[in-house]
Design an enzyme around this catalytic site. Structure first.
Site, short mmCIF file in Angstrom:
data_model
loop_
_atom_site.label_atom_id
_atom_site.label_comp_id
_atom_site.label_asym_id
_atom_site.label_seq_id
_atom_site.Cartn_x
_atom_site.Cartn_y
_atom_site.Cartn_z
N ILE A 20 69.34 -52.04 12.55
CA ILE A 20 70.79 -52.21 12.38
C ILE A 20 71.37 -50.99 11.66
CG2 ILE A 20 72.57 -53.67 11.36
CD1 ILE A 20 70.61 -56.01 11.55
N SER A 21 72.53 -50.53 12.13
CA SER A 21 73.25 -49.39 11.55
C SER A 21 72.37 -48.14 11.63
CB SER A 21 73.69 -49.71 10.13
OG SER A 21 74.60 -48.74 9.65
#
Length: 386
Positions: A227-228
């Site tokens: 994520i990210s």
């Protein structure tokens, strides 16, 4: 997407905190009332008000626990954990600030207090790693070998946050889920002082070794989602660790080289002058640099640039063999254009999944539309695992 604040960084972090209401991590009214009290753009005001809210909700959790109200205690401990995480978010400009560790630790402790009242099966785990360990949580459906999703965050997320950010959604769909913190993240940077590293395959390999030792895991059906900034780390790992059955980049990130900002410098400016000017003009840039200095353990701006230089998938992405899902947010204020760069570099089976403003999923990592996000990515993962 603006909520309460005109400052895009404050608005986005409020949206992020509120998004976890879908999975028990927030109550909308608590978030809005906190935001109304915050002085826009003021990091100290942000800390003070979120910390006050977190303390209040933690008190509710403690009282509920003492009175034997199991569900209420669990719900309040989970919300307090998220609010403490939010309070700590802008404190990284001074790694010696005692509130940084104290507030993060309260977030972790609140989450672990909630675990005692969970209706799900979850183990706190320590994954052996280069003479130390990586902290994590293994969530499992039952004792049968099942598909398992590994989830890790990126530049700033914590292992506890990942419960709201994907672990619960995985369990609801019959997947086991392992969330963990690696170098530069959570307790690994705060308690062990191990900074970020680009060669994430050396992080994921012992994680997979651990999973394959558990009887609840089908060793041929292990997927990874980053994520990210994890949208760089996960594909990087998949390029060299070929036991993965699938990889999800949420959102796709081709490179994370902070030196790219030097293209905006004037010839008459020094690097220190340039970065200081940008940090004064933008809360987003100020947070990004302060957090980078903290998580990379860089003493100077030049050292931060140097340490981020290897964070590119140039010459690497084509080595990925498993199916890859690259996610894109239409109005991503961090990684605009990066998902397409990653997708174009892939030579494996690949899927591009775009989330739009019309759907409400246009913000970075699709905060504000997590249920839509999970519906779509797990449909893709179901197909791949079959």
């Amino acid at each position: 997407m603006k909520i309460i604040f005109q400052d895009p960084t404050f608005s986005f972090e409020l949206l992020r905190t509120m998004s976890y209401s879908s999975y028990g991590g927030a109550d909308v009214g608590e978030c809005l009332s906190t935001a109304y009290r915050i002085q826009e753009g003021d990091f100290e005001s942000w800390y003070t008000e979120w910390n006050n809210t977190a303390n209040r909700i933690h008190s509710i959790a403690t009282e509920s626990m003492e009175r034997g109200h199991r569900v209420s205690a669990r719900e309040a401990f989970l919300r307090a954990s998220n609010y403490y995480r939010t309070a700590e978010f802008f404190l990284h400009g001074n790694p010696q600030d005692p509130r940084l560790h104290d507030t993060w630790q309260k977030s972790r402790n609140s989450f672990r207090q909630a675990l005692a009242f969970m209706d799900i099966s979850v183990d706190q785990v320590k994954i052996p790693f280069e003479g130390t360990f990586l902290p994590g949580y293994f969530y499992y459906v039952d004792q049968q070998p099942r598909s398992t999703l590994i989830i890790h965050g990126g530049y700033d997320s914590t292992g506890e946050e990942l419960y709201f950010g994907g672990a619960l959604a995985a369990l609801q769909r019959g997947y086991n889920c392992l969330t963990f913190e690696g170098p530069g993240q959570g307790g690994v940077i705060r308690e062990q002082s191990i900074p970020f590293r680009h060669d994430w395959e050396h992080v994921i390999t012992p994680v997979i070794d651990y999973l394959q030792s558990r009887p609840e895991v089908d060793p041929l059906r292990i997927a990874l989602m980053g994520i990210s900034m994890g949208g760089f780390l996960a594909p990087r790992a998949a390029a060299f660790e070929h036991r993965l059955a699938a990889c999800i980049a949420n959102d796709g990130l081709f490179n994370f080289q902070i030196g790219a900002f030097r293209g905006l410098m004037k010839e008459s400016e020094s690097l220190d002058q340039f970065f200081s000017k940008l940090m004064e003009s933008s809360t987003q840039f100020r947070w990004a640099i302060e957090n980078g200095m903290f998580t990379f353990m860089a003493a100077t701006y030049q050292e931060l640039i140097d340490k981020s230089e290897p964070f590119t998938l140039e010459g690497v992405a084509q080595h990925i063999k498993c199916p890859v899902l690259v996610c894109e947010a239409e109005n991503d204020h961090f990684f605009h254009g990066q998902p397409q760069m990653l997708y174009d570099a892939l030579s494996c089976q690949k899927t591009y999944m775009r989330f739009t403003a019309e759907e409400g999923g246009e913000e970075h990592c699709h905060f504000g539309a997590l249920q839509l996000f999970n519906q779509r990515i797990f449909a893709w993962l179901d197909d791949v695992m079959r």
